[in-house]
Scaffold this motif. Structure first.
Motif, mmCIF file in Angstrom:
data_model
loop_
_atom_site.group_PDB
_atom_site.id
_atom_site.type_symbol
_atom_site.label_atom_id
_atom_site.label_comp_id
_atom_site.label_asym_id
_atom_site.label_seq_id
_atom_site.Cartn_x
_atom_site.Cartn_y
_atom_site.Cartn_z
ATOM 1 N N HIS A 49 -22.644 -45.940 -10.601
ATOM 2 C CA HIS A 49 -23.547 -46.860 -11.293
ATOM 3 C C HIS A 49 -24.775 -46.179 -11.875
ATOM 4 O O HIS A 49 -25.409 -46.714 -12.784
ATOM 5 C CB HIS A 49 -23.958 -47.985 -10.336
ATOM 6 N N GLN A 50 -25.119 -44.991 -11.375
ATOM 7 C CA GLN A 50 -26.245 -44.257 -11.966
ATOM 8 C C GLN A 50 -25.991 -43.947 -13.435
ATOM 9 O O GLN A 50 -26.938 -43.842 -14.226
ATOM 10 C CB GLN A 50 -26.476 -42.942 -11.210
ATOM 11 N N TYR A 51 -24.708 -43.790 -13.811
ATOM 12 C CA TYR A 51 -24.365 -43.453 -15.193
ATOM 13 C C TYR A 51 -23.757 -44.640 -15.949
ATOM 14 O O TYR A 51 -24.064 -44.857 -17.123
ATOM 15 C CB TYR A 51 -23.374 -42.276 -15.215
ATOM 16 N N CYS A 52 -22.896 -45.393 -15.285
ATOM 17 C CA CYS A 52 -22.197 -46.462 -16.018
ATOM 18 C C CYS A 52 -23.111 -47.646 -16.327
ATOM 19 O O CYS A 52 -22.909 -48.337 -17.323
ATOM 20 C CB CYS A 52 -20.939 -46.918 -15.267
ATOM 21 N N VAL A 53 -24.146 -47.892 -15.500
ATOM 22 C CA VAL A 53 -25.053 -49.012 -15.787
ATOM 23 C C VAL A 53 -25.851 -48.781 -17.074
ATOM 24 O O VAL A 53 -25.870 -49.647 -17.953
ATOM 25 C CB VAL A 53 -25.991 -49.280 -14.579
ATOM 26 N N PRO A 54 -26.519 -47.617 -17.254
ATOM 27 C CA PRO A 54 -27.226 -47.415 -18.528
ATOM 28 C C PRO A 54 -26.297 -47.453 -19.738
ATOM 29 O O PRO A 54 -26.658 -48.014 -20.788
ATOM 30 C CB PRO A 54 -27.852 -46.022 -18.381
ATOM 31 N N LEU A 55 -25.097 -46.878 -19.608
ATOM 32 C CA LEU A 55 -24.160 -46.898 -20.731
ATOM 33 C C LEU A 55 -23.683 -48.323 -21.012
ATOM 34 O O LEU A 55 -23.569 -48.724 -22.176
ATOM 35 C CB LEU A 55 -22.967 -45.993 -20.436
ATOM 36 N N ALA A 56 -23.422 -49.095 -19.961
ATOM 37 C CA ALA A 56 -22.997 -50.483 -20.141
ATOM 38 C C ALA A 56 -24.083 -51.297 -20.835
ATOM 39 O O ALA A 56 -23.797 -52.141 -21.698
ATOM 40 C CB ALA A 56 -22.644 -51.107 -18.800
ATOM 41 N N VAL A 57 -25.336 -51.056 -20.473
ATOM 42 C CA VAL A 57 -26.458 -51.768 -21.100
ATOM 43 C C VAL A 57 -26.511 -51.482 -22.601
ATOM 44 O O VAL A 57 -26.638 -52.396 -23.427
ATOM 45 C CB VAL A 57 -27.789 -51.372 -20.409
ATOM 46 N N LEU A 58 -26.405 -50.204 -22.958
ATOM 47 C CA LEU A 58 -26.404 -49.833 -24.382
ATOM 48 C C LEU A 58 -25.183 -50.409 -25.093
ATOM 49 O O LEU A 58 -25.286 -50.926 -26.219
ATOM 50 C CB LEU A 58 -26.429 -48.314 -24.533
ATOM 51 N N MET A 59 -24.030 -50.342 -24.434
ATOM 52 C CA MET A 59 -22.798 -50.844 -25.031
ATOM 53 C C MET A 59 -22.864 -52.348 -25.247
ATOM 54 O O MET A 59 -22.429 -52.873 -26.288
ATOM 55 C CB MET A 59 -21.611 -50.492 -24.130
ATOM 56 N N GLY A 60 -23.427 -53.078 -24.276
ATOM 57 C CA GLY A 60 -23.554 -54.524 -24.412
ATOM 58 C C GLY A 60 -24.472 -54.913 -25.558
ATOM 59 O O GLY A 60 -24.175 -55.838 -26.328
ATOM 60 N N GLY A 61 -25.601 -54.205 -25.688
ATOM 61 C CA GLY A 61 -26.498 -54.468 -26.802
ATOM 62 C C GLY A 61 -25.824 -54.241 -28.140
ATOM 63 O O GLY A 61 -25.955 -55.038 -29.074
ATOM 64 N N TRP A 62 -25.068 -53.129 -28.225
ATOM 65 C CA TRP A 62 -24.380 -52.836 -29.488
ATOM 66 C C TRP A 62 -23.278 -53.852 -29.796
ATOM 67 O O TRP A 62 -23.137 -54.298 -30.937
ATOM 68 C CB TRP A 62 -23.771 -51.434 -29.451
ATOM 69 N N LEU A 63 -22.498 -54.235 -28.794
ATOM 70 C CA LEU A 63 -21.401 -55.181 -29.014
ATOM 71 C C LEU A 63 -21.904 -56.512 -29.566
ATOM 72 O O LEU A 63 -21.357 -57.050 -30.532
ATOM 73 C CB LEU A 63 -20.634 -55.414 -27.709
ATOM 74 N N LEU A 64 -22.965 -57.054 -28.954
ATOM 75 C CA LEU A 64 -23.471 -58.347 -29.410
ATOM 76 C C LEU A 64 -24.136 -58.220 -30.772
ATOM 77 O O LEU A 64 -23.967 -59.100 -31.636
ATOM 78 C CB LEU A 64 -24.454 -58.915 -28.394
ATOM 79 N N LEU A 65 -24.870 -57.140 -30.998
ATOM 80 C CA LEU A 65 -25.504 -56.930 -32.307
ATOM 81 C C LEU A 65 -24.449 -56.772 -33.395
ATOM 82 O O LEU A 65 -24.576 -57.339 -34.489
ATOM 83 C CB LEU A 65 -26.405 -55.691 -32.253
ATOM 84 N N PHE A 66 -23.403 -56.019 -33.108
ATOM 85 C CA PHE A 66 -22.324 -55.824 -34.078
ATOM 86 C C PHE A 66 -21.612 -57.147 -34.377
ATOM 87 O O PHE A 66 -21.349 -57.478 -35.539
ATOM 88 C CB PHE A 66 -21.325 -54.799 -33.537
ATOM 89 N N ALA A 67 -21.328 -57.928 -33.320
ATOM 90 C CA ALA A 67 -20.655 -59.214 -33.501
ATOM 91 C C ALA A 67 -21.502 -60.164 -34.335
ATOM 92 O O ALA A 67 -20.996 -60.866 -35.219
ATOM 93 C CB ALA A 67 -20.343 -59.837 -32.137
ATOM 94 N N ASP A 68 -22.805 -60.192 -34.080
ATOM 95 C CA ASP A 68 -23.698 -61.080 -34.835
ATOM 96 C C ASP A 68 -23.829 -60.629 -36.281
ATOM 97 O O ASP A 68 -23.828 -61.455 -37.207
ATOM 98 C CB ASP A 68 -25.065 -61.126 -34.165
ATOM 99 N N THR A 69 -23.941 -59.322 -36.492
ATOM 100 C CA THR A 69 -24.090 -58.795 -37.855
ATOM 101 C C THR A 69 -22.856 -59.109 -38.697
ATOM 102 O O THR A 69 -22.964 -59.552 -39.847
ATOM 103 C CB THR A 69 -24.327 -57.272 -37.820
ATOM 104 N N VAL A 70 -21.678 -58.895 -38.116
ATOM 105 C CA VAL A 70 -20.434 -59.193 -38.836
ATOM 106 C C VAL A 70 -20.280 -60.698 -39.034
ATOM 107 O O VAL A 70 -19.966 -61.174 -40.124
ATOM 108 C CB VAL A 70 -19.221 -58.618 -38.074
ATOM 109 N N GLY A 71 -20.513 -61.473 -37.975
ATOM 110 C CA GLY A 71 -20.299 -62.913 -38.027
ATOM 111 C C GLY A 71 -21.180 -63.626 -39.035
ATOM 112 O O GLY A 71 -20.709 -64.484 -39.789
ATOM 113 N N ARG A 72 -22.457 -63.268 -39.100
ATOM 114 C CA ARG A 72 -23.359 -64.003 -40.000
ATOM 115 C C ARG A 72 -23.168 -63.623 -41.468
ATOM 116 O O ARG A 72 -23.681 -64.317 -42.352
ATOM 117 C CB ARG A 72 -24.815 -63.803 -39.583
ATOM 118 N N ASN A 73 -22.433 -62.546 -41.726
ATOM 119 C CA ASN A 73 -22.168 -62.157 -43.107
ATOM 120 C C ASN A 73 -20.711 -62.353 -43.515
ATOM 121 O O ASN A 73 -20.338 -62.055 -44.647
ATOM 122 C CB ASN A 73 -22.538 -60.681 -43.316
ATOM 123 N N LEU A 74 -19.900 -62.888 -42.593
ATOM 124 C CA LEU A 74 -18.475 -63.021 -42.869
ATOM 125 C C LEU A 74 -18.163 -64.257 -43.703
ATOM 126 O O LEU A 74 -17.327 -64.232 -44.599
ATOM 127 C CB LEU A 74 -17.696 -63.077 -41.547
#
Length: 335
Positions: A283-308
């Motif tokens: 968790h020392q490594y996977c938690v920070p990566l998961a946090v960054l990954m979660g932020g990117w996933l939702l931002l990417f989904a919103d960016t694509v969705g609102r312009n689709l």
């Protein structure tokens, strides 16, 4: 040599995810109904934009990007904690009913309590936390056995049952309400990023600033809880106390996120699982990566969705569900 290669791999992974986030932020600032070309975008950021460009970038686009990024991070961190304390890779605040509990509390508050616009953004996460915490405690009690402890599979099944029951309760709550307020709740259920303003950024940020360092501090506890209760007890972990504290942190993060983004599921499922598959289960490594990954996933989904689709676009929650639903089934069959 092997350790140096592992360090280089971790650095490369984090750098890649940060690059993805930066690229998506630039794309999200540039595209939309009032698009800004890259040269105008840079000029506007440096303070040389027109009144319209400043309005579009600083009052509309940037707060939405910040809210979406922070909410995705909070949901991913919540999912990582839940998966650690339950030893179940299918645990997610949306799947196990925590988001639904927050949704019922938000619906009741929004429909029947006099709203103060000045404090609404700051009170809403607290209301959501109350509903989500009550739900989480009930799910925990129903999933816990005195003889065998917490049963991970039972937790998911009980959580799904609570999610369905609470969704039905939400429909009953809004069935006789004012249609304008019902429209807001309907958008919330679809996962529409509605809290796209700076007060919602400031209401969400403290939860991450406090609870991310706390989770990293408890990384060793999460490592032990994710292995086995007997091992954790043997290592001197106060299992029940630490599990309840971490559960409270997970509930608070999920409640704060969904209070401004709506009912978004699967981010807390996908981001930690992807992080573990790339960088390992520590968790020392996977938690920070998961946090960054979660932020990117939702931002990417919103960016694509609102312009689709013009003009309203597709809610981020629906875009995430289109990806997360099949991924959840894949994990379910795999496990």
């Amino acid at each position: 040599m092997i350790q140096a290669a592992q360090v280089q791999k971790k650095v490369a992974v984090f750098a890649t995810v940060l690059l993805l986030i930066t690229t998506t932020i630039v794309a999200s600032m540039s595209v939309g109904s009032g698009s800004l070309s890259f040269d105008r975008l840079l000029s506007t950021i440096l303070g040389h934009g027109t009144v319209k460009e400043n309005l579009v970038l600083f009052s509309i686009r940037l707060p939405r990007i910040a809210v979406t990024l922070l909410a995705g991070m909070a949901l991913a961190l919540s999912g990582a904690i839940l998966q650690g304390i339950t030893r179940n890779d299918l645990a997610d605040p949306g799947v196990v009913g925590i988001n639904a509990g927050a949704g019922v509390a938000i619906s009741a508050f929004f429909l029947y309590y006099p709203l103060d616009p000045k404090t609404f953004a700051y009170v809403l996460p607290l209301v959501a936390f109350g509903g989500a915490l009550t739900t989480a405690v009930l799910i925990y009690l129903f999933s816990y056995s005195k003889t065998t402890g917490l049963q991970p599979v039972k937790l998911v099944l009980v959580g799904v049952g609570f999610a369905l029951a609470l969704s039905g309760l939400m429909i009953i709550l809004i069935s006789s309400a004012d249609y304008r307020k019902v429209d807001f709740i309907a958008k919330w259920l679809a996962g529409n990023i509605w809290g796209a303003d700076w007060p919602f950024v400031w209401s969400l940020l403290p939860w991450l600033v406090i609870l991310l360092p706390y989770t990293l501090y408890k990384s060793n506890v999460l490592n032990l809880l994710a292995m086995d209760e007997a091992i954790a007890i043997g290592a001197g972990v106060s299992v029940n106390r630490d599990r309840l504290l971490l559960l409270g942190a997970a509930v608070a993060l999920a409640a704060a996120a969904v209070s401004v983004t709506g009912g978004i599921a699967f981010i807390g499922l996908m981001a930690p699982h992807i992080a573990k598959s790339i960088i390992g289960r520590r968790h020392q490594y996977c938690v920070p990566l998961a946090v960054l990954m979660g932020g990117w996933l939702l931002l990417f989904a919103d960016t694509v969705g609102r312009n689709l689709v013009d003009p309203a676009g597709i809610p981020a929650g629906i875009m995430v569900a289109l990806i997360g639903g099949p991924y959840f089934l894949y994990l379910l069959l795999k496990k």
